[in-house]
Scaffold this active site. Structure first.
Site, PDB file in Angstrom:
ATOM      1  N   CYS A 108       2.744 -22.697  12.123  1.00 21.54           N
ATOM      2  CA  CYS A 108       2.410 -21.457  12.403  1.00 21.54           C
ATOM      3  C   CYS A 108       1.041 -20.704  11.813  1.00 21.54           C
ATOM      4  O   CYS A 108       0.917 -20.904  10.583  1.00 21.54           O
ATOM      5  CB  CYS A 108       3.592 -20.458  11.910  1.00 21.54           C
ATOM      6  N   CYS A 130       3.465 -14.391   6.293  1.00 25.80           N
ATOM      7  CA  CYS A 130       5.016 -13.984   6.697  1.00 25.80           C
ATOM      8  C   CYS A 130       5.715 -13.769   5.725  1.00 25.80           C
ATOM      9  O   CYS A 130       6.215 -14.896   4.849  1.00 25.80           O
ATOM     10  CB  CYS A 130       5.573 -15.482   7.350  1.00 25.80           C
ATOM     11  N   CYS A 180       7.495 -23.574  10.992  1.00 27.99           N
ATOM     12  CA  CYS A 180       6.875 -22.906  10.063  1.00 27.99           C
ATOM     13  C   CYS A 180       5.350 -23.565   9.987  1.00 27.99           C
ATOM     14  O   CYS A 180       4.324 -23.035   9.494  1.00 27.99           O
ATOM     15  CB  CYS A 180       7.380 -22.242   9.099  1.00 27.99           C
ATOM     16  N   GLU A 185       5.852 -10.707  35.599  1.00 31.25           N
ATOM     17  CA  GLU A 185       6.419 -10.110  34.632  1.00 31.25           C
ATOM     18  C   GLU A 185       7.974  -9.714  34.895  1.00 31.25           C
ATOM     19  O   GLU A 185       8.853  -9.754  34.163  1.00 31.25           O
ATOM     20  CB  GLU A 185       5.594  -8.975  34.245  1.00 31.25           C
ATOM     21  N   CYS A 229       7.668 -20.022  16.741  1.00 28.04           N
ATOM     22  CA  CYS A 229       8.656 -19.111  15.915  1.00 28.04           C
ATOM     23  C   CYS A 229       9.909 -18.935  16.610  1.00 28.04           C
ATOM     24  O   CYS A 229      10.320 -17.929  17.284  1.00 28.04           O
ATOM     25  CB  CYS A 229       8.095 -17.675  15.671  1.00 28.04           C
TER      26      CYS A 229
END
Length: 367
Positions: free
Chosen positions: A215, A221, A212, A52, A205
């Site tokens: 998705c 959305c 889309c 991270e 995205c």
DNA sequence: AAGACGTGGGA
DNA sequence: TTCCCAAGTCT
């Protein structure tokens, strides 16, 4: 008119996202996939933390090899904490944002000295580590310790701004996006949820031309419904980058040793190895050459663009006697010199100098 | 709290 | 070539 509200609630959205993640989770060296996770396998907090930190403002593709080398060389937090600063900085060279490497070491040493070698198991505890901010603390807490902390990175900002059609420009929208993202965080599998949000942002995205049609959240959305998906998130305009200039002195001794210095902790490329040079404020700068020599202009300029300015550095080279005594920096034997241990800007400088030394200009050959 | 802080890849 | 951007943090 509908007599029931068919828009799914936050729980439905997260559930649908997790189903997608179970099928499409990307494989990464630091990640425990959803199947292994269900089989009881736990991610190693050290590896999650290290990944991270590396992933802050950095692409997965860029991180992969660095993560592999770091974990091979320093398999656990005790090993990293015991490493010399110069070794860690050299291993980080090329990855950028070098404050991360300095804080990585401070963080590892804090975990060993203050926490007995165990990472704090909560978001708040993790926040106390240097280099760990709201994003990283939530990521490690949720992924490694199953705390339902809300992870908000650039991907999540993008996904959430589209999902809820938030038109406020970033960075002003950040608090609202964080609040909305929190409504989606589930009590179960919060780490997989966080990684699913980020994977979705990275693969579906996307900033430009979001896909889309693939998705899992398209039915939910609002941004897509409004045809706004490509416009969001809105962003405040960026400042123009000024051009800065300076000069780099690269000296090669008769025995092949090269003159390098460790840069100050603060400022650009802090703590990294580099060639002596001027300030980058104005061409020529106040500082003189690091030693007296027959400095030769290469006629080649190193160009490099940082986050907030463009830099052009004139490269000068000199071949000097073994007795040469530098006023700045110190000679590193050629056998110990690895260009890979330098930040990218300095690697570019070396490329120019090495070529100039191999192929002197006609005039200089005659001289 | 706005600016400092890297780099490489894609359009 | 140039611009934008990528799993942010610190001061």
């Amino acid at each position: 008119m509908r007599d029931t509200d068919e828009s799914p609630d936050a729980g439905d959205i997260s559930a649908r996202l997790l189903v997608w993640y179970d099928r499409h989770a990307r494989v990464m060296p630091w990640r425990v996939g959803p199947a292994e996770r269900r089989a009881g396998q736990r991610p190693d907090p050290y590896r999650v933390w290290l990944s991270e930190i590396m992933l802050q403002q950095t692409t997965v593709a860029a991180v992969r090899d660095y993560f592999r080398r770091f974990t091979e060389r320093w398999p656990d937090v005790e090993a990293l904490a015991a490493a010399p600063d110069a070794d860690v900085m050299a291993e980080w060279a090329g990855l950028g944002y070098y404050a991360r490497a300095r804080n990585l070491l401070k963080g590892a040493r804090a975990v060993v000295a203050l926490h007995g070698g165990r990472f704090p198991g909560t978001r708040d505890g993790l926040l106390s580590l240097p280099g760990v901010g709201p994003y990283t603390a939530a990521a490690v807490a949720s992924i490694a310790f199953d705390e339902p902390a809300t992870v908000v990175d650039g991907n999540v900002e993008r996904v959430v701004s589209r999902l809820f059609a938030v038109e406020t420009p970033l960075p002003a929208a950040k608090p609202e996006l964080t609040r909305l993202a929190a409504t989606l965080t589930p009590q179960e599998r919060p780490g997989d949820h966080a990684q699913a949000m980020m994977d979705l942002g990275a693969t579906i995205c996307t900033p430009r031309k979001p896909v889309c049609s693939l998705c899992p959240l398209r039915p939910d959305c609002e941004g897509h419904r409004a045809g706004l998906e490509a416009e969001l998130p809105r962003k405040a305009p960026k400042a123009e980058k000024p051009v800065r200039e300076g000069r780099l002195w690269i000296a090669v001794r008769a025995d092949g040793a090269v003159l390098l210095e460790t840069r100050p902790e603060r400022g650009m490329l802090g703590g990294m190895l580099g060639w002596p040079g001027t300030d980058w404020d104005r061409s020529g700068g106040p500082a003189g050459a690091p030693l007296e020599a027959d400095w030769r202009e290469t006629g080649v300029e190193v160009r490099h663009t940082f986050t907030h300015f463009h830099l052009r550095l004139e490269v000068l080279v000199a071949q000097v006697a073994e007795a040469a005594l530098p006023a700045r920096g110190s000679f590193v034997p050629r056998a110990d010199f690895r260009p890979a241990a330098l930040p990218t800007l300095m690697r570019k400088g070396w490329s120019v100098a090495a070529a100039a030394i191999r192929h002197p200009t006609g005039e200089e050959r005659l001289a």
